[in-house]
Scaffold this motif. Sequence first.
Motif, PDB file in Angstrom:
ATOM      1  N   ALA A 160       0.340  -1.099   0.133  1.00 55.33           N
ATOM      2  CA  ALA A 160       0.060  -0.221   0.220  1.00 55.33           C
ATOM      3  C   ALA A 160       0.797   1.619  -0.177  1.00 55.33           C
ATOM      4  N   LEU A 161       2.198   1.365   1.024  1.00 57.08           N
ATOM      5  CA  LEU A 161       2.984   2.417   1.424  1.00 57.08           C
ATOM      6  C   LEU A 161       3.490   2.311  -0.595  1.00 57.08           C
ATOM      7  N   THR A 162       4.045   1.462  -1.458  1.00 60.33           N
ATOM      8  CA  THR A 162       4.622   1.036  -2.600  1.00 60.33           C
ATOM      9  C   THR A 162       3.186   1.883  -3.321  1.00 60.33           C
ATOM     10  N   PHE A 163       2.165   1.739  -3.736  1.00 59.07           N
ATOM     11  CA  PHE A 163       1.402   2.223  -4.143  1.00 59.07           C
ATOM     12  C   PHE A 163       0.764   3.575  -4.468  1.00 59.07           C
ATOM     13  N   SER A 164       0.977   4.198  -3.184  1.00 63.16           N
ATOM     14  CA  SER A 164       0.535   5.490  -2.494  1.00 63.16           C
ATOM     15  C   SER A 164       1.518   6.548  -2.652  1.00 63.16           C
ATOM     16  N   ASP A 165       0.935   7.319  -3.515  1.00 62.22           N
ATOM     17  CA  ASP A 165       1.417   8.646  -4.600  1.00 62.22           C
ATOM     18  C   ASP A 165       0.585   9.884  -4.099  1.00 62.22           C
ATOM     19  N   PRO A 166      -0.118  10.966  -2.873  1.00 61.33           N
ATOM     20  CA  PRO A 166       0.987  11.647  -2.545  1.00 61.33           C
ATOM     21  C   PRO A 166       1.191  10.281  -1.376  1.00 61.33           C
ATOM     22  N   PRO A 167       2.572  10.126  -0.360  1.00 58.64           N
ATOM     23  CA  PRO A 167       2.410   9.155   0.762  1.00 58.64           C
ATOM     24  C   PRO A 167       1.246   9.251   1.088  1.00 58.64           C
ATOM     25  N   LEU A 168       0.671   7.593   1.811  1.00 55.31           N
ATOM     26  CA  LEU A 168       0.006   7.603   2.136  1.00 55.31           C
ATOM     27  C   LEU A 168      -0.796   7.341   3.353  1.00 55.31           C
ATOM     28  N   ASN A 169      -1.100   7.925   4.593  1.00 48.19           N
ATOM     29  CA  ASN A 169      -1.615   8.208   6.027  1.00 48.19           C
ATOM     30  C   ASN A 169      -1.703   7.040   6.747  1.00 48.19           C
ATOM     31  N   VAL A 170      -0.466   7.199   7.114  1.00 49.13           N
ATOM     32  CA  VAL A 170      -0.361   5.762   7.935  1.00 49.13           C
ATOM     33  C   VAL A 170      -1.641   6.406   9.816  1.00 49.13           C
ATOM     34  N   VAL A 171      -2.486   5.386  10.005  1.00 47.71           N
ATOM     35  CA  VAL A 171      -3.414   5.929  11.512  1.00 47.71           C
ATOM     36  C   VAL A 171      -3.157   4.238  12.375  1.00 47.71           C
ATOM     37  N   GLU A 172      -2.538   4.424  13.233  1.00 51.71           N
ATOM     38  CA  GLU A 172      -3.026   3.524  14.333  1.00 51.71           C
ATOM     39  C   GLU A 172      -4.541   3.291  15.275  1.00 51.71           C
ATOM     40  N   LEU A 173      -4.900   2.104  15.019  1.00 50.03           N
ATOM     41  CA  LEU A 173      -6.021   2.235  15.486  1.00 50.03           C
ATOM     42  C   LEU A 173      -6.690   1.071  16.061  1.00 50.03           C
ATOM     43  N   THR A 174      -7.369   0.940  17.517  1.00 49.61           N
ATOM     44  CA  THR A 174      -7.469   0.162  18.754  1.00 49.61           C
ATOM     45  C   THR A 174      -8.896  -0.707  17.689  1.00 49.61           C
ATOM     46  N   LYS A 175      -9.309  -1.862  17.907  1.00 46.22           N
ATOM     47  CA  LYS A 175     -10.553  -2.252  17.699  1.00 46.22           C
ATOM     48  C   LYS A 175     -10.766  -2.686  18.935  1.00 46.22           C
ATOM     49  N   THR A 176     -12.384  -2.179  19.722  1.00 46.19           N
ATOM     50  CA  THR A 176     -12.706  -2.289  20.665  1.00 46.19           C
ATOM     51  C   THR A 176     -14.746  -2.157  20.871  1.00 46.19           C
ATOM     52  N   ARG A 177     -15.140  -2.871  21.788  1.00 48.51           N
ATOM     53  CA  ARG A 177     -16.299  -3.369  21.078  1.00 48.51           C
ATOM     54  C   ARG A 177     -16.941  -2.890  19.564  1.00 48.51           C
ATOM     55  N   GLY A 178     -16.810  -3.142  18.939  1.00 52.25           N
ATOM     56  CA  GLY A 178     -16.836  -2.715  17.814  1.00 52.25           C
ATOM     57  C   GLY A 178     -16.584  -1.754  17.578  1.00 52.25           C
ATOM     58  N   GLU A 179     -15.797  -1.238  17.547  1.00 51.76           N
ATOM     59  CA  GLU A 179     -15.405  -0.026  17.514  1.00 51.76           C
ATOM     60  C   GLU A 179     -13.738  -0.052  17.024  1.00 51.76           C
ATOM     61  N   PHE A 180     -13.503   1.215  15.615  1.00 49.78           N
ATOM     62  CA  PHE A 180     -11.760   1.051  15.424  1.00 49.78           C
ATOM     63  C   PHE A 180     -12.149   2.889  15.805  1.00 49.78           C
TER      64      PHE A 180
END
Length: 366
Positions: free
Chosen positions: A236-256
């Motif tokens: 995904a990073l290779t195939f993205s220009d401008p650069p991909l935004n990478v965000v940390e997530l936690t899944k809990t109780r049906g939500e990100f």
Amino acid sequence: MGAWEGSLLELIDVTRVVGAETHIDRVSLRLERGSLNVLLGPTLAGKTSLMRLMAGLDRPSSGRIVANGEDVTGVSVRRRNVAMVYQQFINYPALTVYENIASPLRVAGRSAAEIEAAVERAARLLKLEPYLKRLPLNLSGGQQQRTALARALVKGADLVLLDEPLANLDYKLREELREELPRIFAETGAVFVYATTEPTEALLLGGNTATLSEGRVTQFGPTAAIYRHPADLRTALTFSDPPLNVVELTKTRGEFVSGLGFATPAAGTQARLPDGAYRAGIRPHHLSLAERPGAARLRGTVVIAEVTGSETFIHAEVAGQRLVALVPGVQRVQPGDPVTLSFDPAAMLVFDADGRAVETSPRLAA
């Protein structure tokens, strides 16, 4: 070697080690005759090294290269029907443009009529007709590159390797050739391999794409499918220009839930994922200044805004993380301005803690 009748080119666990450095690491590819295959990756990803192995200019340290069922691992490039065009053009300085283009046909013993027809067609396509009587030293860099490209196209090779061949051309000609080349490739029946650093160019060319990172092929398949459904974060990073935004997530109780201040329901097949840590890739063009129903929101501060014609790149800081949005139109925002960026959660590319893609929403956008 003769023509590869109904042929294909296979690389089987090919590795190339030079000194202490591994340039190509266990690459396996199967390239069908008549196919266009894009090698996509940043500089030093291994694109040129891989093409040199395909051509027979270099020999792999291990693994095999097979053409139409015949092992050609140790066969010299001189015994293969291969054409190659580099980003840095190579022409015969003492020959006119016409003779440069015609040279592989003369070597092959083609008739004068065949040579003239082939040269005229290639010259017309590559806008070289006014320059056929000139020597390469009397051409611009772009014209010299077009001459080298024309010579490769008329050769009728079984394998045509193009190493960023349009990089030195002006924008308008690049766009024209990007549209024309897939048609030419389809007509020849050869195996075409086209190296580029630009994801946009890969998408415009279509065909198949192999994404490369540090000498490894991370994914190979139809270009649009890999773009929409990368198998891992590296692809995904290779195939993205401008650069991909990478965000940390936690899944809990049906939500990100993200530390950047948004929470969104885990929809569709994502709802079945176990709780835990994930990472989301958000493409810059999926971030918007317009707030839509159901959109997730990121509130931050503008760091810089860059207007590029009809679009604006907005670099923003959100909870200490730098994000980039590509939005349409000329946006009058200044450094320090508050900004709210929204996006459709269905457009997120979701990866597990090891970077492997997890099941995604069927509504995933391009």
